[in-house]
Design a protein around this motif. Structure first.
Motif: not given
Length: 171
Positions: A13-16, A111-114
């Motif tokens: 969720e923090n794009d790590q 469906r989830t993406w940064w």
């Protein structure tokens, strides 16, 4: 290698980065990954709009006002933005797209993406990839606005479009 076999970084969720997965498996399992969205304008300021081919893994045959796609494993957003823009437009020598902002897309249904949002001007004649683009044109913003309620658009692209409008309104 098919697009389903392309290796992606899986992120939290923090794009790590927390792992890697083939693209097809990431989509099937709803694993969060990274994408680049590039708004393309021609010399007259019109937006590149296209309809996706029916063979696309995600949102086949829907309209989109962005070019772009997934960020490969170990690839930067900036590198992916330029690569994807040149590939989808069928050009080379495009200037580096300008980064605007990043947001987490999540449709609540797996469906989830940064999503890193960019813009670029393309003064070159375009020759979009037949595997990616079924139809294309450059449309004025007014034409795009009129078609928002008439055409079926990719949901993540609509989200990015609304966020870009808010971003620009905020200055």
């Amino acid at each position: 290698m098919s697009s389903a076999d392309e290796i992606l970084d899986i992120v939290d969720e923090n794009d790590q980065v927390v792992g890697q997965s083939p693209r097809g498996a990431a989509y099937a399992r709803g694993l969060r990954h990274r994408c680049a969205f590039i708004q393309v304008r021609d010399a007259a300021g019109r937006l590149f709009v296209h309809r996706r081919t029916p063979t696309k893994l995600v949102f086949p045959s829907l309209y989109d006002m962005w070019v772009g796609g997934v960020v490969g494993a170990g690839e930067t957003y900036d590198d992916a933005a330029l690569r994807e823009a040149e590939e989808e437009l069928g050009v080379s020598g495009l200037p580096s797209p300008e980064f605007l902002f990043k947001f987490l897309y999540d449709d609540g249904a797996g469906r989830t993406w940064w999503s890193a949002v960019y813009e670029v001007r393309c003064d070159l004649p375009v020759n979009p990839q037949a595997e990616e683009v079924a139809w294309h044109d450059f449309l004025t913003e007014d034409e795009v606005e009129r078609r928002l309620s008439q055409w079926e658009w990719v949901p993540d692209g609509l989200d990015a479009y609304e966020r870009l409008r808010a971003h620009r309104a905020a200055g």
